[in-house]
Structures are given as structure tokens and as C-alpha cells.
Write a protein that holds these residues in place. Structure first.
Motif, mmCIF file in Angstrom:
data_model
loop_
_atom_site.group_PDB
_atom_site.id
_atom_site.type_symbol
_atom_site.label_atom_id
_atom_site.label_comp_id
_atom_site.label_asym_id
_atom_site.label_seq_id
_atom_site.Cartn_x
_atom_site.Cartn_y
_atom_site.Cartn_z
ATOM 1 N N VAL A 135 -12.213 -22.138 -6.878
ATOM 2 C CA VAL A 135 -11.515 -22.640 -5.692
ATOM 3 C C VAL A 135 -11.359 -21.498 -4.698
ATOM 4 O O VAL A 135 -11.532 -20.320 -5.033
ATOM 5 N N GLY A 136 -10.996 -21.855 -3.460
ATOM 6 C CA GLY A 136 -10.767 -20.834 -2.453
ATOM 7 C C GLY A 136 -10.196 -21.431 -1.188
ATOM 8 O O GLY A 136 -9.881 -22.625 -1.115
ATOM 9 N N VAL A 137 -10.065 -20.577 -0.190
ATOM 10 C CA VAL A 137 -9.617 -21.013 1.129
ATOM 11 C C VAL A 137 -10.400 -20.222 2.171
ATOM 12 O O VAL A 137 -10.710 -19.043 1.967
ATOM 13 N N LYS A 138 -10.748 -20.869 3.283
ATOM 14 C CA LYS A 138 -11.526 -20.223 4.340
ATOM 15 C C LYS A 138 -10.812 -20.408 5.671
ATOM 16 O O LYS A 138 -10.112 -21.410 5.888
ATOM 17 N N VAL A 139 -11.018 -19.432 6.587
ATOM 18 C CA VAL A 139 -10.379 -19.453 7.897
ATOM 19 C C VAL A 139 -11.415 -19.097 8.956
ATOM 20 O O VAL A 139 -12.134 -18.105 8.830
ATOM 21 N N ASN A 140 -11.501 -19.894 9.990
ATOM 22 C CA ASN A 140 -12.342 -19.595 11.152
ATOM 23 C C ASN A 140 -11.510 -18.721 12.097
ATOM 24 O O ASN A 140 -10.786 -19.202 12.943
ATOM 25 N N PHE A 141 -11.626 -17.386 11.956
ATOM 26 C CA PHE A 141 -10.694 -16.501 12.646
ATOM 27 C C PHE A 141 -11.147 -16.105 14.053
ATOM 28 O O PHE A 141 -10.316 -15.688 14.858
ATOM 29 N N TYR A 142 -12.462 -16.228 14.350
ATOM 30 C CA TYR A 142 -12.922 -15.869 15.696
ATOM 31 C C TYR A 142 -14.278 -16.500 15.961
ATOM 32 O O TYR A 142 -15.260 -16.179 15.288
ATOM 33 N N LYS A 143 -14.329 -17.408 16.929
ATOM 34 C CA LYS A 143 -15.570 -18.089 17.303
ATOM 35 C C LYS A 143 -16.286 -18.613 16.051
ATOM 36 O O LYS A 143 -15.773 -19.456 15.364
#
Length: 266
Positions: free
Chosen positions: A170-178
Motif C-alpha cells: 500500500v502507499g500514498v501519492k501526492v501531486n506536489f507540483y504540475k
């Protein structure tokens, strides 16, 4: 041979992603590695070493993607560090490099499309199949020995250099810039071998071994006390069919978004 072919495929995808200008996502990984087996039977969060890797992913939609990846890591274990007196008496140890090529499917909980969707983050889960190369070693009297050719449990032939494993996590992802993404993931790999650590079954008959190092490293219990517990046929390993290794860490990736898809999605 299979490892080499899969690595070449990963390399070709990484260098040619520019010709697929829609939803390809190359990235890098860095984190920790550990293992569960004869030296760690109960702690699924015992990370002892480091791991790094690279991957290329194809995003079919905001919910599902397929990822081809290469990961390098190391694992180790030593009875001398155990809180269990029986294991300390056994006195075995090992360390090994792991080279893994994997193909996994990744399922996002939310509609995650960098540069398009307003949802800037998502938990995810993944599962797939992998091939792992391993080579357990140990240190004896100040020198390092490769354990596989020594057949320390009296095997008729050496166990393989590679094994199939099943990655999941499992995990988590973040669109932090463009189009840039950061991820945090925790993954386990059930390997179809019990010899990641060179320990599996029973003590062999030392008299049947024609190599002095095989005899010495098959039973190290008496190195300090002079009393050896490894009688022929007595239990040496945990008798489980499979070892498990785990990898956790951070990813950074870049998603190539088609210019034909400017619509904001929720």
C-alpha cells in the motif's frame, strides 16, 4: 537470463518514453529493505538495510496503472542479535544483495490524474509478480564466503540464483507540483524459496561433506562454547516454504500528460 531480459525491457522503456507523449510516468525510488525468515520470524517492520530503484509506469486511467520496476536492496540477519536463547545458541548469520525486476498493477482509491484532476493525492494499493536474484553470504574468521556452493544443509545440488516472488503493498501519492509526484509506499514480497538466508530445513551429516568450509558453516553453534548442537537430522531452520522480504520508501516521478486532455476532472 530472465533477469537480464527484464532489465533490458525496463531500460528500453525508460529511454523511449518520450515517444509516448500521453500517460507514461518514469520515476525513482529510495528507501529501506528488510526480510522475514529464519532470522526474523515475527517482526514485519524490521528494516535493516537500504534499497534504491527505478520504474516506468503507464496510467490507463486515474484509478489504474501498470508499473515495471527494478529495485536493488540488501538484507541480513544474525542469531547473535536475537533475544531468543535458542537462536543465539544456533549462531548462524547471513547477508545478501537482492536484485528485483517486477511488474505490478496499481489501484488508486481516488481519481488521480496530475495536471488534470483537482484531486491532488490518493492512497493506493498494488500487487503483481517479480523475479529476484539473491546470493547469501556470511563472514567466517574474518573472511566472506558465498554460502550457495557450500550446500550447508547437505543439498544434492545448489539452490537457484533467482526466484519468483509476489509483491503486494500500500502507499500514498501526492501531486506536489504540475506533473511531479511524490509517493510513500510499503511493500512485501513473498519469495518462492526458503533460501534467501541459506537456512531452511535440517542439519546435514557433516561426515558426508567433502568441503571443510561446508562442515564449519553448516553448524556454527560451538564456535564460542565448543559444544555443537547440530546433530544430523535435527532442525536447523523454521521449515517454512517461503521467505519474505520487504521494501519501504519514497518515490519521485514525472507524469507526461497529453496536451489533448485539458479538461479538469473531479
Amino acid at each position: 537470463m530472465l533477469m537480464r531480459k527484464l532489465f533490458v525491457l525496463l531500460f528500453l522503456l525508460l529511454v523511449s518514453f518520450g515517444s509516448f507523449a500521453q500517460k507514461w510516468e518514469p520515476g525513482l525510488f529510495a528507501g529501506s529493505s528488510g526480510y522475514m525468515g529464519d532470522f526474523n520470524q515475527n517482526n514485519p517492520l524490521k528494516f535493516t538495510d537500504f534499497s534504491v530503484g527505478a520504474f516506468v509506469k503507464y496510467n490507463f486511467s486515474g484509478y489504474f496503472s501498470a508499473k515495471l520496476g527494478y529495485t536493488y536492496g540488501t538484507i541480513r540477519g544474525a542469531d547473535s542479535l536475537s533475544s531468543n536463547q535458542q537462536l543465539r545458541n544456533r549462531n548462524l548469520s547471513f547477508f545478501s544483495a537482492l536484485n528485483e525486476v517486477s511488474l505490478t498493477g496499481e489501484l488508486n482509491f481516488f481519481n488521480y490524474q496530475p495536471g488534470i484532476s483537482l484531486k491532488r493525492w490518493s492512497p493506493f494499493m498494488f500487487a503483481g509478480v517479480a523475479v529476484v536474484n539473491y546470493n547469501p553470504k556470511t563472514v567466517y574468521q574474518g573472511d566472506t564466503y558465498v554460502l550457495r556452493p557450500l550446500k550447508t544443509e547437505g543439498q544434492q545440488k545448489e539452490y537457484p540464483y533467482t526466484a519468483i516472488s509476489i509483491p503486494y503493498g500500500v502507499g500514498v501519492k501526492v501531486n506536489f507540483y504540475k506533473s511531479w509526484n511524490l509517493g510513500l509506499e510499503l511493500g512485501y514480497r513473498t519469495a518462492f524459496t526458503n533460501y534467501l538466508d541459506d537456512v531452511s530445513g535440517f542439519y546435514a551429516n557433516k561426515n558426508s561433506m567433502d568441503n571443510s568450509y561446508s562442515r564449519a558453516l553448516s553448524d556454527r553453534s560451538g564456535e564460542k562454547t565448543g559444544y555443537y548442537i547440530g546433530s544430523t537430522g535435527s532442525q536447523r531452520g523454521d521449515l517454512q516454504k517461503r521467505d519474505t522480504y520487504m521494501i519501504a520508501g519514497f518515490t519521485i516521478s514525472y507524469t507526461f500528460i497529453s496536451q489533448k486532455c485539458p479538461v479538469v476532472q473531479y
